[in-house]
Write an enzyme that holds these catalytic residues in place. Structure first.
Site, PDB file in Angstrom:
ATOM      1  N   GLU A  89       0.771  -0.853  -0.085  1.00 39.09           N
ATOM      2  CA  GLU A  89       0.509  -0.151  -0.297  1.00 39.09           C
ATOM      3  C   GLU A  89       0.604   1.517  -0.597  1.00 39.09           C
ATOM      4  O   GLU A  89       0.664   2.562  -0.576  1.00 39.09           O
ATOM      5  CB  GLU A  89      -0.830   0.111   0.790  1.00 39.09           C
ATOM      6  N   HIS A 131       7.356 -26.232  -0.736  1.00 37.26           N
ATOM      7  CA  HIS A 131       6.971 -27.083  -1.424  1.00 37.26           C
ATOM      8  C   HIS A 131       6.355 -26.698  -2.203  1.00 37.26           C
ATOM      9  O   HIS A 131       5.607 -28.090  -2.302  1.00 37.26           O
ATOM     10  CB  HIS A 131       6.913 -28.216  -0.166  1.00 37.26           C
ATOM     11  N   LYS A 153     -13.312   2.382  -2.315  1.00 41.53           N
ATOM     12  CA  LYS A 153     -13.976   3.366  -1.204  1.00 41.53           C
ATOM     13  C   LYS A 153     -15.379   4.318  -2.010  1.00 41.53           C
ATOM     14  O   LYS A 153     -16.544   3.777  -1.613  1.00 41.53           O
ATOM     15  CB  LYS A 153     -13.626   3.545  -0.319  1.00 41.53           C
TER      16      LYS A 153
END
Length: 414
Positions: free
Chosen positions: A264, A290, A406
């Site tokens: 961010e 793995h 938003k």
């Protein structure tokens, strides 16, 4: 307390230029996080609150944090790292940060208001996840019904924010975050200090560790941060991905904090209208040896890797029994070795393999896991992020891309 190993060097002229710019940014107060380790206000608030609410705190068995992103990730990271310490109180720490209805129901399944303290954390209070979850808790537990119920709710927010104004109106306890400290840089403010003190941790030592790293950096005793930032910036066009490979499950939530801080802060449009950033990837060793390790070693050479680990001597030492199993003789080379030793040798073998491929790596080893070392670790990554922001010519402390989302959400639901 922490060993930092970054072997690559930039020119002294580059280091001096970057250092002068970071000093100028600190003096400009563009972000107040530089001051947090030395600001005792949050400590005073924490111990004052604990003292005046002693009877309430002795009755609670649950601490519910209502917040998202920077309001929860740092706190979750520190508790995960340190909850093995004997000072940690036996409180259930629950995070309400997700609007997933299944998660909400499951998290609050056995919660009763009388034995719970709810802490709502938000700079403004208008973050839709936090405000919606706060409304749900207020309604479900009738927290505004009377003064006794209101005592089970604590607010941490910006000065004069909508959330503070509401808290004042309702007569709730509240504390403030410095207005020039963004959420993802706020863990050493009241956001982290007050809940951590309630949990029983030594919040003073946390700040002391952060202050120690800050002082080392600004006294030119941690120039490895400057060298690392300069190398990362120089190699960014061809190495746009940074992997944090943490060798302990205790780092699981710290990894998530790093991903938010790095992603961010650095994913921006710079002063030249160019999109820049370094993509953060967080792994846990040896588990991800793995899975993702194959991509690092033989995939595209576009990644740098930071190894984060604990001193093997610091961990409890259960050992692998010296059992010789038929047909499994090839595994006997680890018999009688401690699991901590095995994990550390897995880290070293992985690191050597990655370096052999010519991939940029560095190491951070926490020798003593405690509040002070965690404070140092937090400030290390914050300073590195700020240095990268300066080199990328961006504002590392805003998040306009998030704000666009938003606005669209509001339009969709209006």
């Amino acid at each position: 307390m922490i060993n930092f190993s970054f072997e690559h060097k930039s020119s002294q002229a580059q280091v001096d230029t970057l250092f002068s710019k970071i000093c100028a940014e600190k003096e400009s107060q563009k972000s107040g996080y530089y001051n947090l380790p030395f600001d005792k206000a949050a400590l005073d608030w924490a111990y004052q609150y604990i003292s005046t609410h002693r009877e309430l705190l002795e009755q609670i068995s649950n601490l519910v944090i209502i917040g998202i992103g920077g309001s929860s990730l740092g706190l979750k990271a520190i508790d995960c790292l340190l909850n093995h310490l004997p000072c940690r109180k036996k409180l259930n720490l629950i995070f309400l940060e997700h609007t997933d209805p299944l998660h909400i129901t499951q998290s609050l399944q056995h919660i009763k208001a009388e034995n719970t303290l709810f802490i709502a954390i938000s700079k403004s209070g208008t973050t839709i996840e936090t405000s919606s979850l706060l409304k749900f808790v207020l309604h479900t537990y009738k927290l505004l019904q009377n003064a006794q119920n209101k005592a089970h709710l604590l607010i941490i927010t910006d000065t004069n924010s909508p959330l503070e104004q509401w808290a004042k109106l309702e007569g709730l306890s509240y504390f403030n975050i410095p207005p020039n400290v963004g959420g993802r840089f706020s863990i050493l403010s009241a956001v982290g200090v007050i809940p951590l003190a309630i949990l029983g941790f030594d919040a003073h030592a946390l700040l002391r560790g952060g202050g120690k790293m800050m002082e080392m950096f600004f006294c030119h005793k941690a120039d490895h941060i400057l060298h690392k930032a300069l190398i990362y910036a120089a190699q960014a066009p061809n190495t746009p991905i940074n992997v944090l490979f943490s060798y302990s499950s205790l780092f699981r939530h710290f990894n998530a904090w790093y991903v938010q801080l790095w992603g961010e802060s650095l994913g921006k449009i710079n002063a030249h209208a160019q999109k820049v950033g370094l993509t953060p990837i967080a792994l846990i060793g040896s588990i991800d040896q793995h899975s993702f390790l194959q991509l690092i070693i033989q995939g595209k050479m576009d990644k740098s890797v930071t190894f984060l680990s604990l001193d093997p001597a610091h961990k409890e030492q259960p050992s692998i029994p010296a059992l010789e199993l038929a047909f499994l003789e090839s595994t006997n080379f680890v018999n009688a070795k401690s699991f901590a030793t095995l994990l550390d040798k897995q880290r070293i073998a992985t690191m050597q393999t990655i370096r052999n491929e010519g991939i940029l790596t560095d190491c951070i080893e926490v020798m003593n896991l405690c509040e002070e070392s965690v404070g140092m670790l937090i400030v290390y990554f914050e300073l590195l992020t700020s240095c990268m922001g300066i080199l990328f010519e961006i504002n590392a402390y805003d998040q306009p891309g998030v704000e666009y989302g938003k606005q669209r959400l509001k339009a969709l639901l209006s």
